[in-house]
Design a protein around this motif. Structure first.
Motif, mmCIF file in Angstrom:
data_model
loop_
_atom_site.group_PDB
_atom_site.id
_atom_site.type_symbol
_atom_site.label_atom_id
_atom_site.label_comp_id
_atom_site.label_asym_id
_atom_site.label_seq_id
_atom_site.Cartn_x
_atom_site.Cartn_y
_atom_site.Cartn_z
ATOM 1 N N ASN A 151 67.177 -6.637 47.681
ATOM 2 C CA ASN A 151 66.341 -5.999 46.671
ATOM 3 C C ASN A 151 66.007 -6.983 45.556
ATOM 4 O OD1 ASN A 151 66.140 -3.184 47.588
ATOM 5 N ND2 ASN A 151 68.362 -3.163 47.344
ATOM 6 N N ARG A 152 64.875 -6.772 44.906
ATOM 7 C CA ARG A 152 64.449 -7.672 43.830
ATOM 8 C C ARG A 152 65.527 -7.780 42.754
ATOM 9 N NH1 ARG A 152 59.259 -6.208 41.045
ATOM 10 N NH2 ARG A 152 58.514 -5.840 43.160
ATOM 11 N N GLY A 153 65.760 -9.028 42.320
ATOM 12 C CA GLY A 153 66.741 -9.257 41.269
ATOM 13 C C GLY A 153 68.178 -9.260 41.736
ATOM 14 N N PHE A 154 68.395 -9.197 43.058
ATOM 15 C CA PHE A 154 69.746 -9.194 43.619
ATOM 16 C C PHE A 154 69.829 -10.210 44.746
ATOM 17 C CE2 PHE A 154 69.473 -5.198 41.469
ATOM 18 C CZ PHE A 154 70.743 -4.986 40.970
ATOM 19 N N GLY A 155 71.019 -10.796 44.903
ATOM 20 C CA GLY A 155 71.241 -11.726 46.004
ATOM 21 C C GLY A 155 70.258 -12.876 45.973
ATOM 22 N N ALA A 156 69.595 -13.103 47.112
ATOM 23 C CA ALA A 156 68.675 -14.234 47.242
ATOM 24 C C ALA A 156 67.287 -13.951 46.699
ATOM 25 C CB ALA A 156 68.584 -14.629 48.718
ATOM 26 N N SER A 157 66.987 -12.704 46.352
ATOM 27 C CA SER A 157 65.639 -12.343 45.913
ATOM 28 C C SER A 157 65.461 -12.552 44.415
ATOM 29 C CB SER A 157 65.323 -10.891 46.276
ATOM 30 O OG SER A 157 65.206 -10.736 47.681
ATOM 31 N N ASP A 158 64.232 -12.868 44.033
ATOM 32 C CA ASP A 158 63.902 -13.065 42.625
ATOM 33 C C ASP A 158 63.599 -11.732 41.954
ATOM 34 O OD1 ASP A 158 64.078 -15.775 43.088
ATOM 35 O OD2 ASP A 158 61.900 -16.077 43.225
ATOM 36 N N ALA A 159 63.764 -11.699 40.642
ATOM 37 C CA ALA A 159 63.195 -10.622 39.841
ATOM 38 C C ALA A 159 61.742 -10.964 39.546
ATOM 39 C CB ALA A 159 63.978 -10.444 38.550
ATOM 40 N N ALA A 160 60.965 -9.980 39.169
ATOM 41 C CA ALA A 160 59.596 -10.254 38.745
ATOM 42 C C ALA A 160 59.624 -11.042 37.436
ATOM 43 C CB ALA A 160 58.830 -8.943 38.569
ATOM 44 N N PRO A 161 58.626 -11.875 37.187
ATOM 45 C CA PRO A 161 58.590 -12.641 35.937
ATOM 46 C C PRO A 161 58.715 -11.731 34.721
ATOM 47 C CG PRO A 161 56.880 -13.413 37.441
ATOM 48 C CD PRO A 161 57.474 -12.185 38.054
ATOM 49 N N GLY A 162 59.610 -12.116 33.810
ATOM 50 C CA GLY A 162 59.814 -11.347 32.590
ATOM 51 C C GLY A 162 60.726 -10.152 32.727
ATOM 52 N N LYS A 163 61.210 -9.885 33.943
ATOM 53 C CA LYS A 163 62.102 -8.755 34.178
ATOM 54 C C LYS A 163 63.534 -9.260 34.375
ATOM 55 C CE LYS A 163 59.171 -5.234 34.317
ATOM 56 N NZ LYS A 163 59.077 -4.408 35.537
ATOM 57 N N PRO A 164 64.534 -8.498 33.961
ATOM 58 C CA PRO A 164 65.914 -8.955 34.120
ATOM 59 C C PRO A 164 66.381 -8.869 35.571
ATOM 60 C CG PRO A 164 65.897 -6.736 33.228
ATOM 61 C CD PRO A 164 64.461 -7.174 33.295
ATOM 62 N N ARG A 165 67.326 -9.730 35.942
ATOM 63 C CA ARG A 165 68.031 -9.549 37.206
ATOM 64 C C ARG A 165 69.026 -8.403 37.066
ATOM 65 N NH1 ARG A 165 67.458 -13.087 41.191
ATOM 66 N NH2 ARG A 165 69.486 -12.536 42.104
ATOM 67 N N GLN A 166 69.522 -7.940 38.194
ATOM 68 C CA GLN A 166 70.554 -6.895 38.235
ATOM 69 C C GLN A 166 70.054 -5.554 37.677
ATOM 70 O OE1 GLN A 166 72.379 -9.414 40.217
ATOM 71 N NE2 GLN A 166 73.849 -7.817 39.698
ATOM 72 N N GLU A 167 68.753 -5.309 37.776
ATOM 73 C CA GLU A 167 68.204 -4.013 37.343
ATOM 74 C C GLU A 167 67.689 -3.266 38.568
ATOM 75 O OE1 GLU A 167 66.953 -2.903 33.538
ATOM 76 O OE2 GLU A 167 64.843 -2.909 34.179
ATOM 77 N N ILE A 168 68.127 -2.013 38.683
ATOM 78 C CA ILE A 168 67.802 -1.200 39.850
ATOM 79 C C ILE A 168 66.829 -0.108 39.434
ATOM 80 C CG2 ILE A 168 68.732 0.252 41.687
ATOM 81 C CD1 ILE A 168 71.479 -1.115 41.107
ATOM 82 N N ASP A 169 65.567 -0.304 39.813
ATOM 83 C CA ASP A 169 64.537 0.703 39.596
ATOM 84 C C ASP A 169 64.195 1.276 40.964
ATOM 85 O OD1 ASP A 169 62.065 2.057 39.416
ATOM 86 O OD2 ASP A 169 61.452 0.854 37.690
ATOM 87 N N PRO A 170 64.546 2.533 41.237
ATOM 88 C CA PRO A 170 64.342 3.053 42.590
ATOM 89 C C PRO A 170 62.891 3.005 43.038
ATOM 90 C CG PRO A 170 64.881 4.834 41.063
ATOM 91 C CD PRO A 170 65.139 3.555 40.339
ATOM 92 N N TRP A 171 61.971 3.225 42.132
ATOM 93 C CA TRP A 171 60.558 3.241 42.535
ATOM 94 C C TRP A 171 60.050 1.845 42.827
ATOM 95 C CZ3 TRP A 171 58.709 7.496 44.309
ATOM 96 C CH2 TRP A 171 59.314 8.697 43.919
ATOM 97 N N GLU A 172 60.541 0.837 42.105
ATOM 98 C CA GLU A 172 60.213 -0.531 42.477
ATOM 99 C C GLU A 172 60.778 -0.860 43.850
ATOM 100 O OE1 GLU A 172 59.674 -3.061 38.338
ATOM 101 O OE2 GLU A 172 61.635 -3.078 39.321
#
Length: 306
Positions: free
Chosen positions: A65-86
């Motif tokens: 999932n974005r922001g976790f493990g090997a995946s990037d977060a979107a620019p300007g967004k924090p890592r380790q944030e879980i947005d179910p709709w994203e």
């Protein structure tokens, strides 16, 4: 055969694995897209499921999932944030990626999820008709009920106040508030405060997944509270939907999931696996849950070959 992959999800680069089954891919393999649940990363047993599926002739797109493990977060967004709709939209991007591959049959895509992502694939099945079969194991079906069972009732007020304070701080340009996913102290705050959560996450981090981090943003819990995938279960039909339930699940109430299953419309199937939430991933529980999902996808994706 497993290859490292990456694909774009509207500005976030998601990374994972593609599993290609043995055999002729003339016309493309059926394919299952897969991501993990709340804060987990792909090394926490998703490879085991993908290997079972690939051995049955199913390709797999497995990603973090974005922001976790090997995946990037979107620019300007924090890592380790879980947005179910994203995360649901990222499943859609994973479907698009699978359809873009010449070794995948674009008309035979399934979606598998577990725990939090078990809920996601039910929403996905209801809103994206490219998905031709869905299987969710130990699924979250009500974020509000999950919040009420995991946060002590006398802590609801202070928790809501913390959500509000975090929003003000972020609006001022401050850092997001963070909290542990798990803890061994039953009185300490954590997103998943059960003893079996602590045991599973710490053991899998040690043995399989050093990339897993024991923290999420506080907003991840706020967003959980407003997420109700059970509302989408009646809307999945005519796409075939499977629910694999662990009746002794005390992280996500197994009986709540089973009750929500009754609102789904045929074609549907429920499978009961022994034990609690995390028993699904190893041992006899894994044998049952992986075989059930494998057989479901073989029936509805491989059987539909044209």
């Amino acid at each position: 055969m497993r290859e490292d992959i990456s694909f774009d999800a509207e500005g976030a680069t998601l990374r994972g694995w593609f599993y290609a089954p043995d055999g002729d891919a003339n016309g493309g393999h059926p394919c299952v897209v897969m991501a993990h649940g709340f804060s987990a990363v792909k090394e926490q047993h998703l490879d085991d499921y993908a290997e079972v599926f690939a051995a049955a002739g199913l390709a797999c797109v497995v990603y973090d999932n974005r922001g976790f493990g090997a995946s990037d977060a979107a620019p300007g967004k924090p890592r380790q944030e879980i947005d179910p709709w994203e995360q649901i939209r990222d499943y859609q991007h994973a479907v698009t990626y699978a359809q873009s591959r010449p070794d995948v049959d674009a008309d035979r895509i399934g979606a598998w999820g577990s725990s939090y992502s078990g809920g996601h694939v039910y929403v996905l099945g209801a809103i994206d008709r490219r998905v031709k079969a869905v299987s969710g194991q130990a699924p979250l079906v009500s974020g509000r009920r999950g919040f009420e069972s995991l946060v002590r009732i006398d802590a609801w007020g202070p928790t809501w106040e913390a959500f509000a304070a975090d929003r003000l701080e972020r609006a001022r340009g401050g850092e997001p508030a963070m909290m542990p996913v798990v803890t061994d102290d039953p009185a300490a705050p954590a997103a998943l405060p059960t003893a079996d959560s602590y045991e599973w996450f710490t053991r899998t981090q040690r043995d399989r997944a050093p990339a897993w981090r024991n923290e999420v943003t506080l907003r991840s819990v706020e967003l959980l509270q407003g997420y109700e995938p059970r509302a989408f279960l009646p809307l999945i039909s005519p796409t075939p939907v499977q629910m694999v339930v662990t009746p002794n699940d005390r992280l996500i109430a197994g009986e709540l999931a089973a009750a929500a299953y009754e609102t789904a419309v045929h074609p549907k199937k429920i499978v009961i696996a022994p034990g609690g939430h995390f028993d699904a991933y190893t041992g006899p529980g894994f044998e049952i849950t992986s075989a059930a999902a494998r057989d479901w996808f073989v029936e509805h994706l491989r059987a539909g070959k044209h």
